[in-house]
Scaffold this motif. Structure first.
Motif: not given
Length: 908
Positions: A471-472, A477-478, A483-484, A501-503
């Motif tokens: 999960y970390i 990654l998200v 960012e990139y 979006v992360i969730m």
């Protein structure tokens, strides 16, 4: 397939088709709105990289639509045209002005030169048309369909935020009312409870319906075109529907109602929304201000971005609730067998992080309160202690980055910045969390329990860390992907969009992973929670609906209560000048606690910004210090009777059965332990508030003596800026800065210094550095008046509009979208030097077109609104090919035809 009540159609009940699915669609649209700007900017950059042709001077923005063939004549007969124009000029009748100044000779050479210039321009248009037409390949057509289609959705959503919010709130409010899910001091249980509940809801909704109808009538009777009547029509339909539902509940008591009860206890079951609507509505009606409820309720549409963000936060919280993430993190602590007080303190420290990202203390309580309660209880804590910890789990992090409430405060008060508030907020967080731990330890009952040894606990914690690590990784990654890929960092402005979006990625992994997630296997409850992905998202959305309907309706009516308080003149009794700053601090501290007891945070911030804050500044209270007092006092209010919103939310998430167990457990115990769930949070935040209020002023008074201590401890970076400033309410005039470049110098001359560098005015986008304005720095803030009649956008909405304009301007520049970039400049833009508009535009076109890559990043944005104009100051990081620079830029903008456009542009 049936669609009647109780039957399912395509696996969903009618309520899911009519509520869950529309809300899910609106939440996704809100995500598209939030990510649209950053995604569209990247699409433009990608289009330029893929299809731009610098050699032929074809940019992607020229390919976004099929070009129109020029209508001019590319090969005119110049000689014939010259002869004709000379003849026409000589045969034309003389005007009085011509007679006054005498005959003016017609020069055929000038006419020829003009016609040849027009011919050359026409040929250039044909050349551009041919180059662009040739460049529009099938690949370009496919890409631009995607890009323009996405832009269309994003544009529609952006222009219709208020409508989206109101539809979302309407659907959620109807669902919440039907399910008796509104927030109240205690839920209705008996028949008499339900009777009182339904009658209060009927009265409140009828008042709202009458007010909304009367407000729409006032708008039509004013003789001015109603800007968006659909908003008022939906509001009328909403409250009429709620009135009908409430009337039905009055006539038919729900089957689950228990026998007995009393009407007196039933008063405690009245939803806070209905209580506020009845009080504010009756007050407005008696004051012959019938439209008042509708006007103040309409403030949520002017603050639509904030409330849509709140809806996204709620959705993210409910998605989190559908995962095992919180339980898995708790498993890391369990092997240490910590005392309940220390275990709970660590849990509260960890809870501060998601609280800060959700932006409101109640959201975390709703999302993770049940898990916090269960785990604290499992550690050996008393039930009242576990309830207190659950209620406080969402309170300590509201002063940390990137809390949405801080952003709203900074947007409404130009005297403070988010960096200053977050800086001092860190100290307030450390203070209040430490006070909680000390009180908890002092009140701990004597227990003899076996403590784990490090050599045994550490391996178990490390093993428990294994299921958490994926999960970390997903979260990282998200965040890195944003960012990139989208050049967007996770901060207070992007968190509302990025967290859902992360969730969603977390819940996809959580549900697709399957199997046991804990060392030793899952419990039956864990296995039940590991339901399918579609069911988990559906359940999260269904829960979100209830909380959107309950919270946002409560917040909307809280704004009405603020309007009632403001119109009552209560705030006017506050002395404009006070003899002692300590007396002023005491008065404001008490006022803020009271406001926190009866209003939601966002409505309260609007009220305080408009009424109390200017008085506090004028009495010598530093703005940053004042707002730290306000936030701490608000959180104390949310945990204090008679309302105690966070306590009510805690009651909702743990359930009435657990509350009955708490009541049985505390029978016969000493006073503190009987009321621990109330007293522990109140003691913690009351002591913290006293220290923040009086200790903060003492720090300001002795700021010079504290500097060496901060430097010795290496805390200069954490030191709040307020300690390094004078407590005077107005800033001292700043010295006038010397111009970095002499305006008299030809801007092109600086290329002689180093031919590899772009001209100086290109570094500054064509403008010369501006001297600082000492009077602007010292200008006091004007109070923001809450509207008593139909008004334009609120200060927060204007701040958001200007922020979007500045961001889109930078995005267009970065995408080398010349036409889009130039469209942000007003026709009255103050041009640099002696350039004409056409010369300046040609210069900008050339300097943008000859770069293969441009990146413009803005940070530390500070916006000041002054009527129809605004000033935006920010740090600009500019990169073009191998060149880069950083400047502090100031834009002065004006709203023209619904768009903010740049009047002046200065860099220093």
């Amino acid at each position: 397939m049936q669609s009647s009540a109780g039957k399912k159609w395509m696996g969903r009940t009618p309520s899911e088709w009519l509520s869950s699915l529309p809300i899910f669609s609106l939440l996704l649209l809100t995500l598209i709105i939030g990510t649209g700007e950053m995604v569209h900017g990247q699409l433009l950059r990608l289009g330029e990289r893929m299809f731009g042709d610098p050699e032929n001077q074809v940019q992607y923005f020229l390919l976004r639509a099929d070009p129109s063939a020029p209508t001019c004549e590319a090969n005119p007969d110049i000689d014939a045209l010259v002869t004709k124009q000379v003849a026409d000029a000589e045969s034309a009748p003389k005007s009085d002005l011509d007679l006054l100044f005498g005959d003016v000779a017609v020069d055929p050479n000038e006419i020829r030169a003009s016609l040849e210039a027009a011919r050359d321009q026409c040929r250039e248009r044909f050349a551009v048309y041919e180059r662009v037409s040739k460049a529009i390949t099938p690949e370009v057509e496919v890409f631009r369909e995607v890009e323009t289609g996405f832009f269309g959705i994003f544009k529609f959503g952006t222009e219709n935020r208020p409508l989206i919010l109101l539809i979302m709130v309407a659907i959620a409010a109807i669902s919440t009312t039907k399910q008796f899910h509104h927030i109240s001091l205690r839920p209705p249980r008996t028949k008499k409870d339900f009777q009182v509940y339904s009658l209060a809801m009927l009265g409140a909704n009828l008042l709202m319906t009458i007010s909304a109808t009367y407000y729409l009538k006032l708008q039509y009777d004013s003789g001015v075109a109603v800007e968006n009547p659909l908003i008022s029509i939906i509001a009328i339909a909403l409250f009429a529907s709620l009135s009908f539902i409430s009337l039905k509940d009055v006539l038919k008591i729900p089957a689950q109602a228990e026998e007995g009860g009393s009407y007196g206890m039933g008063l405690l079951s009245i939803p806070l929304y209905a209580f506020m609507a009845l009080n504010a509505g009756i007050n407005f009606f008696m004051d012959d201000y019938i439209a008042g409820l509708a006007i103040y309720f309409g403030q949520i549409t002017e603050l639509s971005s904030i409330f849509l963000n709140l809806a996204l936060y709620l959705w993210a919280g409910m998605l989190l609730k559908q995962t095992r993430v919180v339980s898995l993190f708790m498993d890391i602590l369990k092997p240490w067998k910590l005392p309940p007080e220390i275990f709970t303190w660590i849990v509260l420290l960890a809870a501060a992080i998601p609280t800060a990202y959700t932006g409101a203390s109640g959201v975390f309580v709703i999302a993770a309160g049940a898990i916090v309660y269960r785990e604290v209880l499992a550690s050996g804590a008393r039930r009242p202690f576990a309830l207190a910890a659950t209620a406080m789990s969402g309170s300590l992090g509201v002063v940390l980055r990137p809390c949405l409430l801080i952003v709203v405060i900074a947007a409404l008060n130009k005297e403070v910045t988010t960096s200053e508030l977050y800086g001092w907020g860190l100290f307030v967080f450390i203070l209040t969390s430490t006070i909680f731990m000390l009180i908890a330890l002092l009140k701990a009952e004597g227990r003899v329990t076996e403590r784990a040894k490090a050599k045994e606990a550490l391996p178990q914690s490390l093993r428990a860390l294994v299921p958490v690590s994926p999960y970390i990784v997903i979260v990282m990654l998200v965040v890195f992907g944003y960012e990139y890929l989208l050049d967007t960092k996770l901060d207070e402005f992007t968190a509302p969009v990025m967290l859902p979006v992360i969730m969603l990625f977390v819940i996809i992994f959580d549900k697709l992973r399957g199997g046991p997630t804990k060392v030793g296997g899952d419990t039956p409850a864990d296995k039940k929670k590991n339901q399918g992905l579609e069911m988990a998202v559906r359940s999260a959305t269904s829960e979100t609906i209830g909380h959107i309907g309950a919270l946002i309706m409560l917040m909307a009516l809280s704004i009405s209560v603020g309007g009632m308080i403001e119109r009552s003149g209560l705030m006017s009794i506050v002395p404009a000048e006070m003899a002692s700053i300590w007396g002023a601090l005491t008065l404001f501290m008490i006022m803020m606690v009271f406001i926190g007891m009866v209003m939601d945070p966002f409505g309260a911030v609007i009220l305080v910004s408009a009424t109390v804050a200017p008085i506090a500044y004028s009495n010598g209270i530093h703005p940053v210090h004042f707002w730290m007092i306000v936030i701490t006092a608000f959180e104390l209010g949310y945990l204090s009777p008679p309302v105690a919103l966070n306590q009510l939310l805690t009651r909702q998430v743990v359930g009435e059965a657990e509350m009955d167990k708490v009541a049985d457990e505390v029978k016969g115990k000493p006073f503190y332990y009987r009321y621990e769930r109330w007293l522990l949070p109140v003691y913690t935040l009351f002591i913290g508030l006293l220290i923040v209020t009086y200790g903060g002023q003492a720090l300001i008074n002795n700021a010079d003596n504290l500097k060496p201590v901060s430097h010795f401890l290496g805390l200069d970076q954490l030191r709040p800026a307020v300690l390094d400033q004078s407590p005077a309410p107005a800033a001292a005039p700043a010295p006038v800065a010397e111009p970095a470049v002499d305006p008299a110098i030809d801007p092109a001359a600086d290329t002689l210094l180093d031919p590899a560098l772009p001209p100086a005015d290109d570094l500054l986008n064509g403008e010369m550095p501006a001297a600082s304005d000492p009077m602007a720095a010292a200008a006091p803030a004007a109070p923001v008046a809450a509207p008593a009649a139909p008004a334009g956008p609120s200060p927060v909405q204007l701040q958001i509009e200007v922020t979007e304009a500045v961001s889109n301007w930078a995005a267009a520049w970065s995408a080398r979208d010349v036409e889009g970039y130039l469209s942000f400049y007003s026709a009255n833009f103050e041009l640099p030097g002696a350039l004409s508009r056409s010369q300046w535009e040609s210069q900008r076109r050339a300097r943008i077109a000859n770069k293969s890559n441009i990146e413009v990043d803005i940070s530390n944005l500070n916006i000041q609104i002054n009527g129809e104009e605004a000033t935006a100051e920010f740090d600009q990081a500019y990169k073009a090919d191998k060149y880069s620079d950083n400047v502090r830029k100031t834009l002065r903008l004006k709203k023209e035809d619904g768009r903010w456009k740049i009047l002046t542009e200065q860099a220093s």
